[in-house]
Design a protein around this motif. Structure first.
Motif, PDB file in Angstrom:
ATOM      1  N   PRO A 650      -7.087 -84.875 -19.319  1.00  8.38           N
ATOM      2  CA  PRO A 650      -8.124 -85.504 -18.596  1.00  8.38           C
ATOM      3  C   PRO A 650      -7.662 -87.145 -18.505  1.00  8.38           C
ATOM      4  N   PHE A 651      -6.953 -87.789 -19.469  1.00  8.05           N
ATOM      5  CA  PHE A 651      -6.744 -89.054 -19.240  1.00  8.05           C
ATOM      6  C   PHE A 651      -5.628 -89.589 -17.932  1.00  8.05           C
ATOM      7  N   PRO A 652      -4.749 -88.756 -18.103  1.00  3.18           N
ATOM      8  CA  PRO A 652      -3.843 -88.921 -16.943  1.00  3.18           C
ATOM      9  C   PRO A 652      -4.305 -88.512 -15.800  1.00  3.18           C
ATOM     10  N   LEU A 653      -5.202 -87.662 -15.530  1.00  4.33           N
ATOM     11  CA  LEU A 653      -6.080 -87.182 -14.502  1.00  4.33           C
ATOM     12  C   LEU A 653      -6.867 -88.323 -14.006  1.00  4.33           C
ATOM     13  N   LEU A 654      -7.578 -89.181 -14.733  1.00 10.14           N
ATOM     14  CA  LEU A 654      -8.295 -90.305 -14.569  1.00 10.14           C
ATOM     15  C   LEU A 654      -7.520 -91.366 -14.166  1.00 10.14           C
ATOM     16  N   TYR A 655      -6.309 -91.515 -14.794  1.00  6.61           N
ATOM     17  CA  TYR A 655      -5.239 -92.679 -14.414  1.00  6.61           C
ATOM     18  C   TYR A 655      -5.022 -92.331 -12.758  1.00  6.61           C
ATOM     19  N   CYS A 656      -4.540 -90.972 -12.549  1.00  5.62           N
ATOM     20  CA  CYS A 656      -4.232 -90.552 -11.230  1.00  5.62           C
ATOM     21  C   CYS A 656      -5.371 -90.978  -9.995  1.00  5.62           C
ATOM     22  N   LEU A 657      -6.640 -90.754 -10.715  1.00  7.03           N
ATOM     23  CA  LEU A 657      -7.590 -91.043  -9.520  1.00  7.03           C
ATOM     24  C   LEU A 657      -7.981 -92.770  -9.225  1.00  7.03           C
ATOM     25  N   THR A 658      -7.733 -93.296 -10.403  1.00 12.02           N
ATOM     26  CA  THR A 658      -7.789 -94.700 -10.311  1.00 12.02           C
ATOM     27  C   THR A 658      -6.843 -95.415  -9.624  1.00 12.02           C
ATOM     28  N   GLN A 659      -5.517 -94.928  -9.592  1.00  7.97           N
ATOM     29  CA  GLN A 659      -4.391 -95.440  -8.780  1.00  7.97           C
ATOM     30  C   GLN A 659      -4.992 -95.057  -7.286  1.00  7.97           C
ATOM     31  N   LEU A 660      -5.435 -93.725  -7.099  1.00  4.25           N
ATOM     32  CA  LEU A 660      -5.777 -93.523  -5.540  1.00  4.25           C
ATOM     33  C   LEU A 660      -6.858 -94.636  -5.207  1.00  4.25           C
ATOM     34  N   LEU A 661      -7.664 -94.575  -5.915  1.00  2.00           N
ATOM     35  CA  LEU A 661      -8.917 -95.796  -5.573  1.00  2.00           C
ATOM     36  C   LEU A 661      -8.246 -97.169  -5.353  1.00  2.00           C
ATOM     37  N   ASN A 662      -7.277 -97.472  -6.260  1.00  2.00           N
ATOM     38  CA  ASN A 662      -6.629 -98.672  -6.036  1.00  2.00           C
ATOM     39  C   ASN A 662      -5.790 -98.739  -4.595  1.00  2.00           C
ATOM     40  N   GLU A 663      -5.285 -97.870  -4.161  1.00  2.00           N
ATOM     41  CA  GLU A 663      -4.955 -97.486  -2.822  1.00  2.00           C
ATOM     42  C   GLU A 663      -5.953 -97.807  -1.745  1.00  2.00           C
ATOM     43  N   CYS A 664      -6.913 -97.554  -1.895  1.00  2.00           N
ATOM     44  CA  CYS A 664      -8.234 -97.679  -0.960  1.00  2.00           C
ATOM     45  C   CYS A 664      -8.133 -99.045  -0.430  1.00  2.00           C
ATOM     46  N   SER A 665      -7.802-100.127  -1.064  1.00  2.00           N
ATOM     47  CA  SER A 665      -8.066-101.322  -0.454  1.00  2.00           C
ATOM     48  C   SER A 665      -7.125-101.693   0.599  1.00  2.00           C
ATOM     49  N   ARG A 666      -6.313-100.703   0.771  1.00  2.00           N
ATOM     50  CA  ARG A 666      -5.053-100.973   1.914  1.00  2.00           C
ATOM     51  C   ARG A 666      -5.317 -99.859   2.824  1.00  2.00           C
ATOM     52  N   CYS A 667      -6.673 -99.243   3.040  1.00  2.00           N
ATOM     53  CA  CYS A 667      -6.843 -98.192   3.827  1.00  2.00           C
ATOM     54  C   CYS A 667      -6.679 -98.732   5.253  1.00  2.00           C
ATOM     55  N   TRP A 668      -6.888-100.051   5.572  1.00  2.00           N
ATOM     56  CA  TRP A 668      -6.989-100.241   7.190  1.00  2.00           C
ATOM     57  C   TRP A 668      -5.540-101.223   7.526  1.00  2.00           C
ATOM     58  N   ASP A 669      -4.496-101.053   6.357  1.00  2.00           N
ATOM     59  CA  ASP A 669      -3.120-101.692   6.595  1.00  2.00           C
ATOM     60  C   ASP A 669      -2.386-100.821   7.540  1.00  2.00           C
ATOM     61  N   GLN A 670      -1.568-101.288   8.190  1.00  2.00           N
ATOM     62  CA  GLN A 670      -0.752-100.412   9.115  1.00  2.00           C
ATOM     63  C   GLN A 670       0.044 -99.502   8.347  1.00  2.00           C
ATOM     64  N   ALA A 671      -0.091 -98.163   8.601  1.00  2.00           N
ATOM     65  CA  ALA A 671       0.655 -97.260   7.636  1.00  2.00           C
ATOM     66  C   ALA A 671       2.056 -97.289   7.998  1.00  2.00           C
ATOM     67  N   VAL A 672       3.131 -97.305   6.980  1.00  2.00           N
ATOM     68  CA  VAL A 672       4.449 -97.034   7.167  1.00  2.00           C
ATOM     69  C   VAL A 672       4.886 -95.594   7.390  1.00  2.00           C
ATOM     70  N   GLU A 673       5.716 -95.354   8.224  1.00  2.00           N
ATOM     71  CA  GLU A 673       6.154 -93.760   8.256  1.00  2.00           C
ATOM     72  C   GLU A 673       6.140 -93.154   6.824  1.00  2.00           C
ATOM     73  N   SER A 674       5.691 -91.927   6.807  1.00  2.00           N
ATOM     74  CA  SER A 674       5.795 -91.165   5.541  1.00  2.00           C
ATOM     75  C   SER A 674       4.925 -91.654   4.436  1.00  2.00           C
ATOM     76  N   GLU A 675       4.059 -92.870   4.919  1.00  2.00           N
ATOM     77  CA  GLU A 675       3.157 -93.491   3.721  1.00  2.00           C
ATOM     78  C   GLU A 675       1.799 -92.855   3.979  1.00  2.00           C
ATOM     79  N   MET A 676       0.875 -92.468   3.136  1.00  2.00           N
ATOM     80  CA  MET A 676      -0.241 -92.061   3.124  1.00  2.00           C
ATOM     81  C   MET A 676      -1.216 -93.179   3.124  1.00  2.00           C
ATOM     82  N   ARG A 677      -2.429 -93.119   3.914  1.00  2.00           N
ATOM     83  CA  ARG A 677      -3.336 -94.204   3.746  1.00  2.00           C
ATOM     84  C   ARG A 677      -4.772 -93.411   3.670  1.00  2.00           C
ATOM     85  N   ILE A 678      -5.395 -93.694   2.497  1.00  2.00           N
ATOM     86  CA  ILE A 678      -6.491 -93.067   2.165  1.00  2.00           C
ATOM     87  C   ILE A 678      -7.686 -93.430   3.095  1.00  2.00           C
ATOM     88  N   SER A 679      -8.455 -92.325   3.511  1.00  2.00           N
ATOM     89  CA  SER A 679      -9.438 -92.670   4.329  1.00  2.00           C
ATOM     90  C   SER A 679     -10.906 -93.109   3.650  1.00  2.00           C
TER      91      SER A 679
END
Length: 1012
Positions: A650-679
């Motif tokens: 569960p703790f690695p899973l929580l860390y993985c989710l927080t990493q995704l949440l951290n990526e949400c601040s870049r949701c309106w940045d211009q995405a580079v090819e092969s790079e995912m932007r979280i909606s």
């Protein structure tokens, strides 16, 4: 059995005549006083009458046996009636044999015993004897022993031994009508006897040591013994009327009697006394030459004697008799020597039945469903299959299918079928056998079906087809299609049990193919997921057992058939609902634990964990994985056990989710090819999942802090690398272990307790960013939002400070709004409303959309108007040239949706202040004010829509909603607006609407305005 059936028969008259004639011969003495030595002269008429009835007039063997027993029942009942002297008025009412007994002369036991001896009725005699209660049975046996030991002849000895042997065999497995009738007669006789039996204390007692049983003998040896007995009886007896079934039953009873200790044994005799009596009898019989037998032609009796001698000699060697032999060793040695000598004299060769004879015997036993051969179906399904022709064996199997309806026998038949397929057996016969096996499976109970499916699945994921060549399994695809098409077409009209049976039948043949079809149907067919889920919940045998199968078969089938082919939101939803149905805890395990067809941890392992890393999947797949994760976490669990998620890292899973949440601040940045932007939709779901998971893990950490402390500190150290706000989403996990860490600039605008809060030196939060950090905290959670409002450091007595706070909050909202989810924005709107209500946020309302001062009381709408103006100011700043390049089109559309949601809340608040149905008391109440406020809100919405790039459709729909509410108020309160005011308002609305770029939007709004 009624009286008429005993009387309306010429055979009864023949019997009556025999007894009357014997009574005449006996004169002047009555037949009641008959002595043993007088039988030969007086008993002939009786014997002849019975022979006339049973041998000459009856050809069917069963009828003969029935009448023999019927006659003995009449005779014995007459003796009981004579002995008990029952009242005649009672007898004629209650005794069904009254008429036939009344026609016979009084008789005694001598007549009965001599009749049994003359006619060889010992078997029937014992059958009726066993109808007595133990005490009365003992009395009857004593009378028999007294009779045969008086002036004994060889016939007397034979009678005694035959009766003894029949008693050792015990009762048959069933009672016929005559047994039941005679039991009633015995009961009536016992009730009429008032004196206790003098022999009651010497009655036969159950033997508690009778633990051996004929069932301990292997079925092969049992078949060989019975086949041998039947063969010898065929040889020794006249075949006319030979009843094979009855012979088999008797042979089985004989075998059981030789192997099983008697149910009763006499009291008052020690083991040594029994040995002495046995020794005396053997010596006496040897002298008389009764133990001589032909050496080359053994009889049934000879074989039985030899087997018995071997067992007795073995028994005498057992240490259990040691205590009985103290001081009696010589007696034991003499008995051993005698028995061994007798055994040596029986040196005949034991005949063996051929394989064909044993095979034919087994078919006879199976066809007649004879009891006592429990192991025979298993032997027939395996070894005996080689002793028949394929056709004969399969036909017998088909005729007697009900005997093979167990999991064990099915598995045996499968082994036999596999062996035949690997040999040169005919393919058609193999296909026929396979069909029989499938039909047998279909007739099992549901628990047995599941047990069979589970065992098959543990051997091969292809079930029965995993053992068979394609030539035998051909045509299965059509059967699979037919089964599922029938289920889907029948739908709710079909019973669930029938659907479960149909799926179980094809799953038994090929579980993998069946589950693949289930997965496909559940996802592709509209609404089928519920039915398929309910069916699989009933088929627990298809569940993959943890530790047995390396991976879950259902998950593999889902992944192979539909996971990568989900083409619509409907299919995704059905996939999700299908898994939710299978994860329901609908079964209870052997230890009371709740079980589901599909364990949530398996779903997590297969469909969630591999796709959660930021670089592992697309945004759409991420959102679906998060929905799956939320679904697994919502499943019911036992409150007294550790949550299943704690076994899934569960703790690695929580860390993985927080990493995704951290990526949400870049949701309106211009995405580079092969790079995912979280909606933003994924972020909303991500926050919900993180909250749910945090609560679950937090409870487990609080329950056993020592066990999880290391993992907890590891997670905190990893999350420190991420944005500072992320840690707040794990507050339920941290518990009281860590302080809340915020930028130092936040502490300058808040008075927070040092024991709970600490500052962080973050470069991006420099001088003047305190309100931004404060407003970010307000969006995190309700708990933090309340703490921020309570701790806000703002002096209302200082106008400059209040004014600066309002400007700073305006800027802070502009910086935060585009990255808010709808939930976070709802929380921020509450903060703004509370600040407005407490006068901490100063927002003057300007009449920029009004040409003349309205003479209305707008104080009750001040909050809504000021909040709307504040939102307008936000977008005026956000849409200015300095911020024009902040957001891509998707960002502006999202921000527009958030604004539209906020305005809908304001509209709802406004319309709630006026009754929808006017009454005399409320007529005209604030209706003009509501219309004015709605006009202002309409202008604000269209103003913002015009400013936002792309003019989002959400704001157009919001404007339509305002016009609809305006129309409703006018309809309810027509006097609220004069004709001139209405004309001016429509003109004003139209002028505002003309600023839109979209011709379709303008046309729709113009049409709506014209209807006002």
């Amino acid at each position: 059995m009624d009286q008429e059936s005993w009387l309306s028969c010429e055979k009864t008259a023949v019997l009556q005549g025999g007894f009357v004639l014997a009574n005449q011969i006996c004169q002047p003495e009555p037949l009641l006083s008959l002595k043993k030595e007088e039988w030969d002269q007086i008993g002939c008429p009786i014997v002849n009458a019975i022979k006339e009835i049973c041998e000459h007039s009856l050809k069917d063997t069963k009828d003969r046996v029935h009448w023999r027993k019927r006659i003995l029942c009449i005779v014995w009942s007459k003796i009981l009636e004579v002995r008990n002297k029952e009242d005649i008025d009672t007898r004629w009412k209650e005794d069904p044999l009254f008429s036939v007994q009344n026609s016979l002369p009084d008789i005694n036991h001598t007549v009965l015993f001599e009749l049994v001896k003359s006619m060889s009725f010992s078997t029937i005699y014992v059958e009726l004897l066993l109808c007595f209660q133990p005490a009365e049975r003992c009395e009857e046996l004593k009378l028999l022993v007294d009779h045969v030991t008086s002036s004994s002849t060889e016939a007397d000895v034979k009678l005694l031994l035959e009766v003894w042997w029949e008693i050792l065999k015990g009762k048959r497995g069933y009672l016929d009508a005559l047994d039941q009738l005679f039991t009633t007669q015995c009961s009536r006789s016992m009730m009429s006897t008032t004196e206790p039996s003098p022999l009651a204390s010497k009655r036969f007692k159950p033997d508690p040591e009778s633990t051996c049983n004929a069932t301990d003998l292997s079925i092969e040896i049992k078949l060989q013994n019975i086949s041998r007995t039947v063969s010898l009886k065929k040889r020794d007896e006249v075949l006319d009327g030979f009843d094979l079934i009855e012979i088999i039953r008797e042979a089985q009873r004989d075998l059981a009697a030789t192997l099983t200790p008697a149910e009763t044994k006499p009291r008052g005799m020690t083991f040594i006394q029994a040995m002495q009596v046995t020794l005396e009898i053997i010596c006496s019989w040897e002298v008389m030459g009764l133990l001589k037998m032909p050496s080359n032609d053994p009889s049934v009796m000879g074989i039985r004697l030899k087997d018995s001698l071997d067992r007795v000699l073995t028994s005498l060697e057992q240490p259990s008799h040691a205590k009985d032999l103290v001081g009696n060793g010589q007696t034991l040695n003499n008995l051993r020597v005698t028995l061994k000598g007798l055994t040596a004299s029986l040196s005949f060769t034991l005949p063996e039945s051929s394989a064909a004879e044993v095979a034919n015997m087994s078919i006879t036993i199976l066809d007649h469903h004879l009891e006592g051969f429990e192991g025979l179906p298993g032997l027939f399904a395996s070894k005996l299959s080689q002793n028949f022709s394929e056709t004969e064996w399969i036909q017998c199997l088909e005729r007697n299918g009900s005997l093979f309806q167990t999991k064990e026998l099915l598995m045996t038949l499968i082994s036999t079928l596999t062996a035949k397929c690997q040999s040169d057996a005919d393919v058609q016969h193999c296909k026929k056998l396979k069909d029989i096996i499938v039909n047998l499976f279909s007739h099992l109970s549901l628990p047995d079906k599941n047990a069979t499916l589970s065992e098959m699945l543990s051997i091969s994921r292809k079930g029965l087809h995993g053992f068979l060549p394609s030539s035998v399994t051909i045509g299965f695809s059509e059967k699979l299609n037919l089964a599922f098409n029938s289920i889907i077409q029948s739908g709710a009209n079909n019973s669930l049990d029938a659907a479960v049976s149909a799926v179980a039948r094809v799953a038994f043949q090929n579980p993998e193919a069946t589950l693949r079809r289930c997965c496909h149907m559940a996802v592709v067919n509209l609404g089928a997921h519920t039915l398929i889920g309910e069916i699989l919940q009933q088929l627990s045998g298809l569940m993959s057992s943890p530790g047995v199968q390396k991976d879950n078969l259902l998950c593999r089938c889902l992944k192979d058939t539909v996971w990568s082919k989900l083409s619509s939101l409907q299919e995704e939803n059905q996939f999700l609902q299908f898994l939710a149905e299978l994860m329901k805890c609908s079964r209870t395990g052997s230890t009371g634990e709740k079980l589901s067809f599909l364990r949530p941890e398996e779903v997590l392992h297969v469909f969630v964990q591999p796709y959660l890393l930021p670089a592992s999947s697309s945004s759409s797949n991420l959102e679906f994985c998060l929905r799956l994760l939320q679904c697994t976490l919502s499943q019911e669990t036992r409150s007294d056990s550790v949550h299943w998620i704690m076994s899934c890292s569960p703790f690695p899973l929580l860390y993985c989710l927080t990493q995704l949440l951290n990526e949400c601040s870049r949701c309106w940045d211009q995405a580079v090819e092969s790079e995912m932007r979280i909606s933003m939709q994924s972020k909303e779901l991500l926050l919900s999942v993180l909250h749910t998971l945090g609560i679950i893990v937090g409870k487990e950490v609080a329950r056993a802090p020592d066990a999880w402390s290391r993992a907890l500190f590891w997670l905190y150290s990893k999350v420190e690398e991420l944005d500072w706000t992320v840690r707040f989403y794990l507050m339920d996990v941290w518990g009281n272990h860590f302080k809340y860490e915020v930028p130092n600039s936040l502490l300058s605008v808040c008075d927070l307790p040092e024991q709970e809060w600490s500052g962080l030196d973050l470069p991006q939060y420099g001088q003047g960013t305190g309100l931004v950090a404060w407003f970010e905290c307000c969006a995190l959670s309700d708990r933090v939002h309340e703490a921020m409002l309570e701790s806000l450091s703002l002096n209302l007595l200082k106008p400059d400070e209040v004014n600066m706070f309002g400007k700073g909050l305006l800027v802070a909202t502009c910086q935060i709004l585009p990255w808010c989810t709808s939930g976070e924005w709802e929380r921020l709107l509450k903060v703004l409303q509370e600040l407005l209500l407490s006068d901490k946020l100063y927002v003057p309302y300007s009449l920029e959309y009004v040409d003349f001062l309205p003479l209305l009381d707008l104080r009750s709408f001040a909050g809504e108007l000021r909040l709307s103006v504040f939102l307008l100011r936000i977008f005026q700043l956000l849409c200015s040239s300095s911020c024009s390049d902040w957001l891509p089109p998707q960002g502006w559309a999202h921000t527009g949706r958030l604004y539209a949601n906020a305005m809908r809340g304001i509209i709802s608040s406004v319309t709630e202040k006026i009754p929808t149905t006017p009454s005399p008391k409320t007529s005209g109440t604030c209706s003009q004010e509501v219309l004015f406020v709605l006009t202002q809100l309409f202008c604000h919405v269209l103003h913002v829509q015009v400013m936002i790039p792309g003019q989002p459709e959400a704001l157009f729909l919001c404007a339509l909603e305002i016009l609809t509410n305006y129309e409703s108020v006018l309809s309810a309160y027509p006097n609220s607006c004069s004709a001139l005011q209405g004309l001016n308002t429509r003109h004003f609305f139209t002028t505002i609407t003309d600023n839109l770029n979209s011709a379709d939007m303008k046309a729709a709004l113009h049409q709506k305005i014209a209807q006002l």
